[in-house]
Design an enzyme around this catalytic site. Structure first.
Site, mmCIF file in Angstrom:
data_model
loop_
_atom_site.group_PDB
_atom_site.id
_atom_site.type_symbol
_atom_site.label_atom_id
_atom_site.label_comp_id
_atom_site.label_asym_id
_atom_site.label_seq_id
_atom_site.Cartn_x
_atom_site.Cartn_y
_atom_site.Cartn_z
ATOM 1 N N GLU A 1 0.814 -1.228 0.000
ATOM 2 C CA GLU A 1 0.000 0.000 0.000
ATOM 3 C C GLU A 1 0.840 1.266 0.000
ATOM 4 O O GLU A 1 1.683 1.471 0.877
ATOM 5 C CB GLU A 1 -0.925 0.013 1.222
ATOM 6 C CG GLU A 1 -1.854 1.207 1.273
ATOM 7 C CD GLU A 1 -2.903 1.105 2.374
ATOM 8 O OE1 GLU A 1 -3.719 2.047 2.506
ATOM 9 O OE2 GLU A 1 -2.918 0.094 3.095
ATOM 10 N N LYS B 1 -8.764 -1.038 1.298
ATOM 11 C CA LYS B 1 -9.826 -1.465 2.225
ATOM 12 C C LYS B 1 -10.607 -2.558 1.520
ATOM 13 O O LYS B 1 -11.238 -2.319 0.491
ATOM 14 C CB LYS B 1 -10.753 -0.310 2.614
ATOM 15 C CG LYS B 1 -10.317 0.431 3.852
ATOM 16 C CD LYS B 1 -10.311 -0.462 5.060
ATOM 17 C CE LYS B 1 -9.461 0.116 6.169
ATOM 18 N NZ LYS B 1 -9.189 -0.887 7.207
#
Length: 470
Positions: free
Chosen positions: A263, A279
């Site tokens: 990420e 997410k």
């Protein structure tokens, strides 16, 4: 020597071609024995989206300010101001070496999640294993570009000709350095059991039902004692779960931070700001049909899309503190990205930095990343501090760089292992929302890091004769 120089030297930095190495680990090993060696690693072939490796060591004599353990809000804000002043003064006038060179020397290292607690005025018993921030100033680095298949040694003007020759000789010569093999003294143990996790989950649900928050990231920490060189553990994990924002940091006192993060937190190139929160997670499967079904289920999950959208809105708000009004856009929403161990739901938000704002101010006003706190951010962080039994330390902080020329990139330090004082710690977490089920959320923490734990537990065990320090 002159015939090997690229376009020569611009006004600020010199670039020297060195042999390209498809596996950055082999090149990093040539400088790893030098102090404070750092490897930002995207060279593994399965690392989706990775382009650059950045390696540095031997921090410059003049170093940026440090942040003490237990620092409070005003002290932490002053730290970022002093960091910005150091960067402006130390790298005044340095121009980009090339559009294809993302780091020209500068600040490189980590900011721990605990720094975020201090920034937001949240009290949590501080951890003492690592300082809350570990940024060093480097006046030389090695950059590999896997798109152009090119490697260069980048040196700033303050690096003497003799030192540059020594560095070139080192990075052009393969080295064999024998270090003790890494091994655990026993299996990983979590700091919470299932009943304790469910109790924390129920508490979060009560906060959500009361309208206190919409989402809270809840993590558990797995730990085990170890002996040997953490570099061997990193190489093992890299083969299992390569990622585009991976990193290995040699820290003081033979400690290390191992990061296999997929990420991006925040990047800044020119005035262009970008963040890509994750997410939504599903495990990967060896069976192709089952694996495709898992990705399809994630793509169509209303719960995961709603969870992702909450964080997109949070990050739009965070970037709004630093970006030009009206410039913030959601470039990609609910994109499926597949990594060796999991599928993720990823969105990308961008904006244009206000002319008077710096990379360090952008970092300060967005830290820590919203994808690992919840929404609203400060209240979610308060709940995390209340419910998680130990400080997160480097986990969910950020590893990255702020180049001398102002360019910046950083990760969210998830999928990270902290090796300190003979103990290795690995965290796994996930976002809790109103329609979460505690059993599934508990399992998700294992889906994210279970392969990491297994990979290290499968190594030959070390017979523990005396307890490790700490």
């Amino acid at each position: 020597d002159a015939s090997n120089r690229l376009c020569g030297m611009n006004k600020t930095v010199a670039l020297d071609e060195i042999p390209y190495s498809p596996d950055g680990c082999e090149l990093f090993q040539r400088i790893r024995e030098l102090p404070a060696a750092v490897f930002l690693d995207s060279s593994f072939p399965h690392a989706q989206g990775g382009r650059y490796d950045i390696m540095a060591a031997q921090p410059a004599p003049e170093q940026p300010p440090s942040l003490r353990t237990g620092a409070r809000q005003l002290e932490c804000q002053a730290y970022f101001s002093a960091l910005g002043e150091f960067h402006r003064e130390h790298y005044a006038g340095i121009q980009p070496a090339s559009q294809d060179i993302p780091f020209s020397g500068g600040l490189l290292g980590y900011l721990g999640y605990d720094t975020g607690n201090a920034l937001h005025g949240i009290s949590k018993s501080p951890a003492t294993a690592l300082p809350p921030a570990g940024l060093h100033a480097y006046d030389w680095c090695v950059v590999q570009d896997h798109l152009l298949r090119r490697s260069v040694l980048v040196t700033q003007p303050r690096v003497s000709a003799r030192r540059r020759r020594d560095l070139l000789a080192r990075v052009r010569q393969p080295q064999v350095r024998r270090t003790p093999e890494f091994g655990l003294h026993g299996s990983f143990v979590s700091n919470v059991d299932q009943p304790q996790y469910k109790c924390a989950f129920d508490r979060i649900q009560a906060y959500i039902q009361a309208g206190d928050c919409y989402q809270v990231n809840l993590a558990q920490c797995f730990s085990a004692h170890y002996s040997g060189d953490p570099w061997h553990a990193y190489r093992r994990l890299r083969a299992v779960a390569a990622a585009p924002f991976a990193a290995f940091l040699d820290l003081e006192d033979n400690n290390a931070l191992l990061c296999l993060s997929p990420e991006r937190f925040i990047s800044l190139h020119g005035n262009h700001v970008e963040t890509s929160p994750i997410k939504g997670t599903r495990p990967r499967y060896a069976d192709q049909r089952a694996d495709q079904l898992a990705a399809t289920e994630l793509r169509g999950s209303d719960k995961d899309r709603a969870e992702n959208l909450m964080i997109v809105d949070l990050l739009r708000n965070d970037l709004g503190r630093s970006c030009i009004p009206g410039s913030i856009h959601v470039d990609r929403l609910f994109e499926i990205q597949s990594f060796p161990t999991v599928h993720h739901l990823v969105s990308t938000i961008s904006g244009e930095l206000q002319p008077q704002r710096s990379a360090i101010e952008l970092l300060r006003d967005s830290f820590p990343g919203g994808s690992i706190t919840g929404a609203p951010k400060r209240r979610a962080m308060e709940i995390i501090a209340e419910l998680e039994p130990t400080a997160r330390q480097a986990y969910c902080g950020s590893v990255g760089y702020i180049s001398a020329d102002g360019r910046m990139d950083s990760n969210i330090a998830i999928r990270s292992l902290q090796c300190t004082n003979g103990e290795v710690r690995c965290w796994g977490g996930g976002g809790i929302v109103a329609d979460s089920q505690w059993q599934l959320e508990y399992q998700e923490t294992y889906d994210k890091v279970g392969k990491f734990l297994e990979a290290l537990e499968d190594l030959p065990k070390i017979q523990q004769i005396t307890p490790p320090p700490g």
